[in-house]
Design a protein around this motif. Structure first.
Motif, PDB file in Angstrom:
ATOM      1  N   VAL A 227       1.061 -16.758  -7.135  1.00  0.00           N
ATOM      2  CA  VAL A 227       1.046 -16.529  -5.691  1.00  0.00           C
ATOM      3  C   VAL A 227       1.390 -17.790  -4.889  1.00  0.00           C
ATOM      4  O   VAL A 227       2.092 -17.697  -3.875  1.00  0.00           O
ATOM      5  N   PRO A 228       0.963 -18.989  -5.296  1.00  0.00           N
ATOM      6  CA  PRO A 228       1.326 -20.176  -4.514  1.00  0.00           C
ATOM      7  C   PRO A 228       2.790 -20.580  -4.615  1.00  0.00           C
ATOM      8  O   PRO A 228       3.265 -21.362  -3.780  1.00  0.00           O
ATOM      9  N   HIS A 229       3.513 -20.067  -5.604  1.00  0.00           N
ATOM     10  CA  HIS A 229       4.817 -20.633  -5.937  1.00  0.00           C
ATOM     11  C   HIS A 229       5.988 -19.672  -5.815  1.00  0.00           C
ATOM     12  O   HIS A 229       7.137 -20.115  -5.843  1.00  0.00           O
ATOM     13  N   ARG A 230       5.725 -18.399  -5.712  1.00  0.00           N
ATOM     14  CA  ARG A 230       6.808 -17.415  -5.680  1.00  0.00           C
ATOM     15  C   ARG A 230       6.350 -16.198  -4.895  1.00  0.00           C
ATOM     16  O   ARG A 230       5.148 -15.954  -4.738  1.00  0.00           O
ATOM     17  N   ALA A 231       7.295 -15.438  -4.389  1.00  0.00           N
ATOM     18  CA  ALA A 231       6.939 -14.216  -3.673  1.00  0.00           C
ATOM     19  C   ALA A 231       6.320 -13.224  -4.658  1.00  0.00           C
ATOM     20  O   ALA A 231       6.894 -12.953  -5.711  1.00  0.00           O
ATOM     21  N   VAL A 232       5.155 -12.709  -4.320  1.00  0.00           N
ATOM     22  CA  VAL A 232       4.456 -11.738  -5.156  1.00  0.00           C
ATOM     23  C   VAL A 232       4.229 -10.477  -4.330  1.00  0.00           C
ATOM     24  O   VAL A 232       3.632 -10.539  -3.250  1.00  0.00           O
ATOM     25  N   ASP A 233       4.718  -9.365  -4.818  1.00  0.00           N
ATOM     26  CA  ASP A 233       4.570  -8.077  -4.146  1.00  0.00           C
ATOM     27  C   ASP A 233       3.850  -7.128  -5.095  1.00  0.00           C
ATOM     28  O   ASP A 233       4.409  -6.723  -6.127  1.00  0.00           O
ATOM     29  N   VAL A 234       2.615  -6.783  -4.765  1.00  0.00           N
ATOM     30  CA  VAL A 234       1.818  -5.970  -5.686  1.00  0.00           C
ATOM     31  C   VAL A 234       2.393  -4.568  -5.852  1.00  0.00           C
ATOM     32  O   VAL A 234       2.225  -3.952  -6.910  1.00  0.00           O
ATOM     33  N   ALA A 235       3.081  -4.068  -4.836  1.00  0.00           N
ATOM     34  CA  ALA A 235       3.685  -2.744  -4.963  1.00  0.00           C
ATOM     35  C   ALA A 235       4.812  -2.770  -5.988  1.00  0.00           C
ATOM     36  O   ALA A 235       4.957  -1.844  -6.798  1.00  0.00           O
ATOM     37  N   GLU A 236       5.608  -3.829  -5.988  1.00  0.00           N
ATOM     38  CA  GLU A 236       6.690  -3.953  -6.961  1.00  0.00           C
ATOM     39  C   GLU A 236       6.145  -4.190  -8.371  1.00  0.00           C
ATOM     40  O   GLU A 236       6.701  -3.695  -9.346  1.00  0.00           O
ATOM     41  N   LEU A 237       5.060  -4.932  -8.477  1.00  0.00           N
ATOM     42  CA  LEU A 237       4.487  -5.205  -9.794  1.00  0.00           C
ATOM     43  C   LEU A 237       3.904  -3.953 -10.441  1.00  0.00           C
ATOM     44  O   LEU A 237       3.875  -3.834 -11.665  1.00  0.00           O
ATOM     45  N   GLU A 238       3.370  -3.048  -9.608  1.00  0.00           N
ATOM     46  CA  GLU A 238       2.779  -1.789 -10.069  1.00  0.00           C
ATOM     47  C   GLU A 238       1.572  -2.007 -10.985  1.00  0.00           C
ATOM     48  O   GLU A 238       1.245  -1.143 -11.803  1.00  0.00           O
ATOM     49  N   VAL A 239       0.915  -3.164 -10.857  1.00  0.00           N
ATOM     50  CA  VAL A 239      -0.311  -3.399 -11.617  1.00  0.00           C
ATOM     51  C   VAL A 239      -1.490  -2.830 -10.841  1.00  0.00           C
ATOM     52  O   VAL A 239      -1.345  -2.321  -9.726  1.00  0.00           O
ATOM     53  N   ASP A 240      -2.673  -2.936 -11.427  1.00  0.00           N
ATOM     54  CA  ASP A 240      -3.855  -2.353 -10.800  1.00  0.00           C
ATOM     55  C   ASP A 240      -4.712  -3.380 -10.070  1.00  0.00           C
ATOM     56  O   ASP A 240      -5.364  -3.055  -9.084  1.00  0.00           O
ATOM     57  N   PHE A 241      -4.717  -4.621 -10.579  1.00  0.00           N
ATOM     58  CA  PHE A 241      -5.481  -5.694  -9.965  1.00  0.00           C
ATOM     59  C   PHE A 241      -4.697  -6.997 -10.099  1.00  0.00           C
ATOM     60  O   PHE A 241      -3.974  -7.206 -11.069  1.00  0.00           O
TER      61      PHE A 241
END
Length: 430
Positions: A227-241
């Protein structure tokens, strides 16, 4: 600024976003100080990041003008504090692409966030997705930080379940040779690091998530180094947590984040009992608030949340794509420079593809603590030890490693200072 040469085979995108780390350094007051009479070279951002003036000012202003408890008062200060606290939650939610601010739980760090999820699993859980007992399995990896090993060991001991893990290849990647056997119908959750805090490896997500969901398992990512170093999109990752921590992303210590899908969070039992997490309380029993409140018992880290919100604003203003590209170029340069240091053994990927700006290494015949002390005498700040990842050190047959880690304000001149420092280490220890 020294020109960065991109290794052959690495894409050279002329239109990639850029940043100038020298300009950004002015935002970080601590970077101007000296250590042992030398200009400080801070290469320990994977441990904790330095804080820009904007974050320091936001926290100071809150304490000076708006300090009060949240969700308890109708007076002006209480209202302002609550708005600031919940405003920070909304900023974090937007930053990671959450569907709702209610999916963001504030914890004191990533470790607490992972423990919170682990404690939801019990042999008699009301929701079958969190029911764990003998015959069930939890899957992690050999490259995890202790915070993503120990809670699952403790859970498996409590529940009588089995802990299994991905191995690590000689090149520092996850070993997928027994993937289908490892993640199977007995698996209840797969929890692993998105980016290794030691190897810098950026782990794949889509294949693991697809397989886990295929067999009915949940997926959690330790995203503290992502999260500190790259764009993180939880919807795109499709993980649960996902779990991450504020102090590695220009924010303060004492605050972390658990993001979870809303329906999962509301199916989980509270982690701690006390004030603010309840719906009703009688002397006989209590009922609990909906997430995220049910997981935030007691007075929360209010000023720290304000600081984290300011850190999100700062990183957004710089641009996460620009930060990621800067670190990729810097890592390419550093890999090339360190390859020229005699006796240096690099752990993790040797190419700047699928890896972040964290480089761990050993100098032949010299203990990492000695390396760290000499570098410190030259003003170069690195971390030495097992980096809360002792199983990984065992995997590579070393008692400890030296780690240099970069961030948005790191320059190639600082990488050069590291290389010169390592030359001095070799001279001192022969």
């Amino acid at each position: 600024m020294t020109a960065i040469e991109i290794p052959a085979g690495m894409p050279q995108y002329e239109d990639m976003p850029r940043l100038d780390p020298r300009e950004l350094r002015a935002d970080f007051p601590i970077l101007a100080r000296q250590v042992n009479g030398q200009p400080m070279v801070y290469l320990d951002s994977a441990n904790t990041s330095q804080k820009p003036q904007q974050v320091i000012d936001a926290m100071s202003d809150h304490l000076l003008r708006h300090n009060a408890n949240v969700a308890r008062s109708v007076h002006t200060l209480g209202t302002e504090a609550t708005e600031a606290y919940e405003g920070a939650r909304a900023k974090v939610a937007a930053f990671i692409g959450a569907a709702s601010a209610d999916e963001v739980v504030f914890t004191k760090n990533a470790t607490e966030a992972i423990n919170l999820v682990a404690h939801a699993f019990t042999p008699d859980a009301a929701d079958p997705r969190f029911r764990l007992g003998p015959g069930d399995e939890v899957v992690i990896s050999e490259m995890e930080h202790h915070s993503n090993i120990v809670p699952w060991q403790m859970l498996c001991d409590r529940a009588g379940a089995t802990l299994r893990w991905f191995g690590v290849t000689d090149t520092g990647r996850l070993d997928f040779d027994n993937f289908d056997d490892l993640v199977n119908e007995r698996t209840k959750i797969v929890s692993y690091t998105y980016v290794s805090n030691v190897l810098g490896t950026v782990n794949p997500t889509s294949a693991i998530t697809a397989r886990a969901h295929e067999v009915g398992a949940l997926v959690m990512l330790d995203a503290s180094q992502a999260v500190p170093h790259r764009a993180v999109d939880v919807a795109e990752l499709e993980v649960d947590f996902i779990a991450f921590t504020g102090h590695k992303m220009c924010g303060p210590t004492g605050i972390g984040v658990l993001w979870g899908r809303s329906e999962l969070l509301n199916a989980m039992p509270p982690f701690l009992g006390g004030g603010s997490m309840i719906e009703t309380v009688t002397m006989e029993r209590s009922t609990f608030a909906a997430a995220p409140a049910r997981f935030e018992a007691g007075t929360p880290p209010i000023t720290e949340a304000v600081g984290l919100g300011a850190a999100v604003d700062y990183l957004t203003s710089v641009g996460m794509d620009a930060i990621a590209w800067h670190e990729k170029e810097l890592t390419a340069y550093a890999l090339d420079v360190l390859a020229g240091v005699p006796g240096l053994r690099l752990f993790g990927p040797a190419v700047p593809v699928g890896r972040g700006g964290t480089l761990s290494f050993a100098l032949e015949g010299i203990h990492p603590h000695d390396v760290g002390q000499v570098l410190d005498s030259l003003g170069v700040q690195v971390r030495v030890g097992h980096h809360c990842a002792r199983p990984l050190c065992v995997r590579f047959g070393v008692p400890a490693m030296t780690r240099a880690s970069f961030y948005l304000h790191t320059t190639v001149e600082e990488v050069d200072a590291l290389a010169r420092g390592l030359e001095q280490v070799r001279k001192v220890f022969g």
